[in-house]
Design an enzyme around this catalytic site. Structure first.
Site, PDB file in Angstrom:
ATOM      1  N   LYS A 155       0.827  -1.220   0.000  1.00 48.44           N
ATOM      2  CA  LYS A 155       0.000   0.000   0.000  1.00 48.44           C
ATOM      3  C   LYS A 155       0.860   1.267   0.000  1.00 48.44           C
ATOM      4  O   LYS A 155       0.419   2.324  -0.403  1.00 48.44           O
ATOM      5  CB  LYS A 155      -0.926   0.025   1.221  1.00 48.44           C
ATOM      6  CG  LYS A 155      -0.183   0.062   2.551  1.00 48.44           C
ATOM      7  CD  LYS A 155      -1.119   0.118   3.746  1.00 48.44           C
ATOM      8  CE  LYS A 155      -1.673  -1.224   4.151  1.00 48.44           C
ATOM      9  NZ  LYS A 155      -0.702  -2.204   4.684  1.00 48.44           N
ATOM     10  N   HIS A 213       1.330  -3.184  15.112  1.00 50.65           N
ATOM     11  CA  HIS A 213       1.953  -2.154  14.266  1.00 50.65           C
ATOM     12  C   HIS A 213       2.240  -0.957  15.154  1.00 50.65           C
ATOM     13  O   HIS A 213       1.317  -0.365  15.718  1.00 50.65           O
ATOM     14  CB  HIS A 213       1.013  -1.767  13.114  1.00 50.65           C
ATOM     15  CG  HIS A 213       1.671  -0.895  12.085  1.00 50.65           C
ATOM     16  ND1 HIS A 213       2.261   0.307  12.395  1.00 50.65           N
ATOM     17  CD2 HIS A 213       1.847  -1.056  10.756  1.00 50.65           C
ATOM     18  CE1 HIS A 213       2.771   0.843  11.295  1.00 50.65           C
ATOM     19  NE2 HIS A 213       2.544   0.028  10.287  1.00 50.65           N
ATOM     20  N   GLU A 242       6.203  -5.887   8.643  1.00 54.45           N
ATOM     21  CA  GLU A 242       5.459  -5.335   7.491  1.00 54.45           C
ATOM     22  C   GLU A 242       5.957  -3.930   7.157  1.00 54.45           C
ATOM     23  O   GLU A 242       5.187  -2.966   7.180  1.00 54.45           O
ATOM     24  CB  GLU A 242       3.967  -5.278   7.825  1.00 54.45           C
ATOM     25  CG  GLU A 242       3.348  -6.614   8.168  1.00 54.45           C
ATOM     26  CD  GLU A 242       1.969  -6.460   8.821  1.00 54.45           C
ATOM     27  OE1 GLU A 242       1.493  -5.321   8.999  1.00 54.45           O
ATOM     28  OE2 GLU A 242       1.379  -7.496   9.171  1.00 54.45           O
TER      29      GLU A 242
HETATM   30  N1  PLP Z   1       1.104  -2.949   8.067  1.00 58.13           N
HETATM   31  C1  PLP Z   1      -0.118  -2.420   8.171  1.00 58.13           C
HETATM   32  C2  PLP Z   1      -1.234  -3.296   8.619  1.00 58.13           C
HETATM   33  C3  PLP Z   1      -0.345  -1.076   7.849  1.00 58.13           C
HETATM   34  O1  PLP Z   1      -1.577  -0.562   7.940  1.00 58.13           O
HETATM   35  C4  PLP Z   1       0.743  -0.294   7.388  1.00 58.13           C
HETATM   36  C5  PLP Z   1       0.536   1.111   7.041  1.00 58.13           C
HETATM   37  O2  PLP Z   1      -0.541   1.632   6.965  1.00 58.13           O
HETATM   38  C6  PLP Z   1       2.005  -0.894   7.271  1.00 58.13           C
HETATM   39  C7  PLP Z   1       2.161  -2.211   7.638  1.00 58.13           C
HETATM   40  C8  PLP Z   1       3.209  -0.127   6.803  1.00 58.13           C
HETATM   41  O3  PLP Z   1       3.591   0.814   7.733  1.00 58.13           O
HETATM   42  P1  PLP Z   1       4.901   1.687   7.551  1.00 58.13           P
HETATM   43  O4  PLP Z   1       4.837   2.289   6.210  1.00 58.13           O
HETATM   44  O5  PLP Z   1       4.821   2.678   8.635  1.00 58.13           O
HETATM   45  O6  PLP Z   1       6.072   0.788   7.731  1.00 58.13           O
END
Ligand code: PLP
Length: 430
Positions: A67, A195, A273
């Protein structure tokens, strides 16, 4: 946003040496005609990040959060590196499956899933997924009873720019009830996730929360589950400022916590993640002043070392060709997250003035920052903003018919060969 249409990768760095970013951007500024904002995306940077992750946290397998930046060359590069993927929808599954990623390299990391999407996950065999509430497990029981479930909890964080805890995760006190319910439904819960919030600025959040996870692993055992997965989520910094590496601090803290609470001989698989971590520093945005207003005297910022008293009295509103409805959506949503702006044409020795930066649309809220110090700019001058690879290209719209940014990908020959990328899929930059 169509991100493949202008995709370019090149042996640019190899041919030109380690060139100044300013120079690379200058070379890409069109002479006339298409004056859209553009990105320089450096795939080598992503590869280096991946290698650094593997070096500093060898026990933690990264599942890149697609995403964050779903441009094709980025996803393809990360797939070729062998990372897993955190997906939130069936179109994200399909995007990564297209690159030969097997379903065991995907986690469906959305705790409140659309039932139709859940059916799609079942059809595709994407069976690893998170949940944080009772309705969700009832839904999963009905639509995908063989899924492998991961209970997401709210972490113990003091400071993060984007806090996730209000919307996602269950409180620790609710874990027992949820696990009992899952047991009653004969569901297969295999682990815990959390998270820490994007741009987590609290290394100890990971330590405290990993300890909490240990307690929940033990609790789960008493209910009859034998957990074997710990998912420490995202939130890792996408770039470093200054000499000190905050990422190293986090990595050390995590390694120590894992050693203490999840020793290797327990064979618990640990995944994360990361989104920002992989892509934020790889993308630099170049954008242009399309209009300006000189503000009335009286609001002026006094610049001590300026020789021209009149100059010290001016302040400016600059209208740029990217803003709230383009690359800066998340920066504007979270007000204290204003990135650094630099002028492409070197004006470092010129006096600076109080300025504000506005996006190109008719929305009065389309303001990037009310207060920034910049040298005097003219209409047509270009600015650049490093560290723009995270949650930017994915949210761009063409609201008001405004043009969306192009992306110029650069990569060294070594990386193109190492990852088996096809040079002919990209246009050459120069
Ligand atoms: N995992 C989940 C479920 C998330 O919602 C997000 C970001 O919205 C991420 C991982 C990635 O987070 P980051 O970009 O802060 O590493």
């Amino acid at each position: 946003m169509d991100t493949t249409f202008e995709a370019t990768a090149t042996k640019y760095i190899e041919e030109h040496g380690d060139r100044d970013l300013r120079q690379i951007i200058t070379d890409k500024i069109p002479e006339g005609g298409d004056m859209r904002p553009f990105y320089i995306a450096n795939l080598d940077d992503i590869v280096n990040k991946h290698k650094r992750w593997e070096k500093l946290m060898p026990r933690v397998k990264p599942f890149y959060a697609v995403k964050c930046n779903n441009t094709e060359p980025v996803v393809k590069t990360i797939a070729a590196l062998g990372a897993g993927f955190d997906c939130a929808s069936s179109s994200e599954f399909q995007q990564v499956l297209k690159y030969g990623v097997q379903t065991d390299r995907i986690i469906y990391a959305h705790t409140c899933k659309d039932p139709e999407e859940l059916k799609r996950a079942s059809e595709l065999g994407v069976d690893l997924m998170t949940f944080d509430n009772e309705d969700e497990i009832v839904k999963i029981k009905r639509l995908f009873p063989d899924a492998k479930l991961v209970l997401r909890i709210v972490p113990q964080v003091r400071k993060a720019v984007y806090d996730m805890g209000k919307k996602f995760g269950c409180n620790v006190e609710d874990c027992q009830g949820l696990l009992l319910k899952a047991k009653e439904l004969e569901l297969n819960v295999i682990g815990i996730s959390f998270h820490g919030g994007s741009k987590c600025q609290d290394a100890f959040a990971y330590q405290h929360t990993i300890l909490l996870c240990r307690d929940i692993f033990d609790l789960a055992k008493t209910i009859g589950f034998n957990f074997n997965l710990l998912d420490i989520g995202g939130g890792f910094p996408g770039y470093e400022t200054g000499e000190h590496s905050f990422f190293s601090d986090i990595a050390n803290t995590i390694n120590d916590s894992l050693e203490e609470y999840f020793p290797e001989d327990e064979n618990v698989k640990v995944i994360a993640e990361p989104g920002c971590y992989y892509v934020e520093s790889a993308f630099t945005l170049a954008l242009r002043v399309i209009a300006r207003k000189v503000e009335q005297p009286g609001k002026w910022l006094k610049i001590e070392d300026s020789e021209n008293e009149d100059d010290t009295k001016k302040s400016f509103m600059y209208y740029l060709n990217d803003g709230l409805h383009g690359s800066f959506f998340f920066h504007i949503l979270f007000e204290d997250d204003v990135p650094d702006f630099y002028v492409v044409e070197n004006k470092d020795s010129m006096p600076v003035f109080k300025s504000s930066l506005w996006g190109p649309t008719c929305n009065p809220h389309d303001c990037i920052t009310q207060e920034i110090e910049l040298p005097e700019l003219d209409i047509g001058d270009w600015l650049y903003v490093p560290n723009m690879g995270a949650y930017t290209t994915v949210v761009v719209t063409s609201f008001n018919g405004m043009p969306t940014p192009k992306i110029h990908y650069i990569a060294s020959n070594d990386i193109i060969c190492e990852l088996g990328l096809q040079r002919n899929e990209f246009t050459t930059v120069n």
